[in-house]
Design a protein around this motif. Sequence first.
Motif, PDB file in Angstrom:
ATOM      1  N   ASP A 239       4.855  -1.214   1.628  1.00 13.66           N
ATOM      2  CA  ASP A 239       3.624  -0.698   1.030  1.00 13.66           C
ATOM      3  C   ASP A 239       3.165   0.579   1.729  1.00 13.66           C
ATOM      4  OD1 ASP A 239       3.078  -2.210   3.279  1.00 13.66           O
ATOM      5  OD2 ASP A 239       1.583  -3.487   2.319  1.00 13.66           O
TER       6      ASP A 239
ATOM      7  N   VAL B  13      -2.558   1.335   1.865  1.00 13.57           N
ATOM      8  CA  VAL B  13      -3.069   0.299   0.971  1.00 13.57           C
ATOM      9  C   VAL B  13      -2.070  -0.843   0.882  1.00 13.57           C
ATOM     10  CG1 VAL B  13      -3.786  -0.190  -1.397  1.00 13.57           C
ATOM     11  CG2 VAL B  13      -4.373   2.014  -0.336  1.00 13.57           C
TER      12      VAL B  13
ATOM     13  N   ALA C 162      -3.109  -4.894  -3.387  1.00 12.52           N
ATOM     14  CA  ALA C 162      -4.329  -4.241  -3.869  1.00 12.52           C
ATOM     15  C   ALA C 162      -4.072  -3.296  -5.030  1.00 12.52           C
ATOM     16  CB  ALA C 162      -5.001  -3.473  -2.724  1.00 12.52           C
ATOM     17  N   TRP C 163      -2.822  -2.951  -5.301  1.00 11.99           N
ATOM     18  CA  TRP C 163      -2.478  -1.900  -6.257  1.00 11.99           C
ATOM     19  C   TRP C 163      -2.422  -2.378  -7.703  1.00 11.99           C
ATOM     20  CZ3 TRP C 163      -2.304   3.127  -5.277  1.00 11.99           C
ATOM     21  CH2 TRP C 163      -1.981   3.591  -3.991  1.00 11.99           C
TER      22      TRP C 163
ATOM     23  N   PHE D  37      -6.420   1.074  -6.699  1.00 16.10           N
ATOM     24  CA  PHE D  37      -6.369  -0.052  -5.771  1.00 16.10           C
ATOM     25  C   PHE D  37      -7.767  -0.559  -5.481  1.00 16.10           C
ATOM     26  CE2 PHE D  37      -6.239   3.755  -3.028  1.00 16.10           C
ATOM     27  CZ  PHE D  37      -7.372   3.553  -2.252  1.00 16.10           C
TER      28      PHE D  37
END
Length: 270
Positions: free
Chosen positions: A221, A188, A192-193, A130
């Motif tokens: 998430d 996270v 972002a992953w 991420f």
Amino acid sequence: MGEQSRSEESVTVVTLTRYRPVQVQRAMRSVRAQRAGVTVRHLVLIDDNREIQTTLDEVATDFPLCDIRYVPREPHETSGPGRASRLRNMGVRHASSTWVAFLDDDNEWDPDHLHSLLSCVREHRTRAAFSDVSLLHTDGTPYREPRWPWANSTAEAEATYRELAARGICEPGSNVIRHRPDALEVPVDTSAWLLDRQLLLEVPFDEHFSATDAQNLVSEDDKLFYRLNERGEPIIATGRATLNYYLGGYSNSAETVAPAERDAISWAPE
């Protein structure tokens, strides 16, 4: 991660959209602009809104690697992380790529976002990576207020910010959140992953949420992050803030989100 060569790698980006015809086109341009060095396909799932489908159909030829699909709701389905999880899992099953990434319709990436994530997973031979996050107001200006946006009150937001600043996750005067795999209280964001598709088939998004989850602003998430950590999945962080996160979603402080936005993202526990 397997022995697949770089030339065989590919990424599917999954975006969910329902009420944001302008923002989702910004997200689509962001995916199209990625300099990843591999094939990047974009799957946009329209959550039961024919008006947005009409809008996106008009611009579809500008996005040749984007598959736009309409997904109707069942009568019992409501907005919220449960519905979002079902759509995300649908996107993973539909993808045939090595990797899957998610870009929420109101966010965007720097052009090298996917490239930096791919470099990390290759170097460290992991299935999950991420980026850090740049927080922005809806007008695109940096969010530098000393308040954690995801809180139930201003007092809680200020206290949480002070605690996280002391740990180096936030920095006064900066709009960057520096995530860490071991900081479980700072999950996270989905956008972002980068995740191995097979990993997401093994650990799908949780589709069930309780009233306690709603009170604690727990989203899909959050639960994915917890589950990956619980199973000991190796996770690497790029250390680069290549996700531009525009504040205003349902997880932001109830005191700062506009009423119309709260109506759009309100949800009922199952």
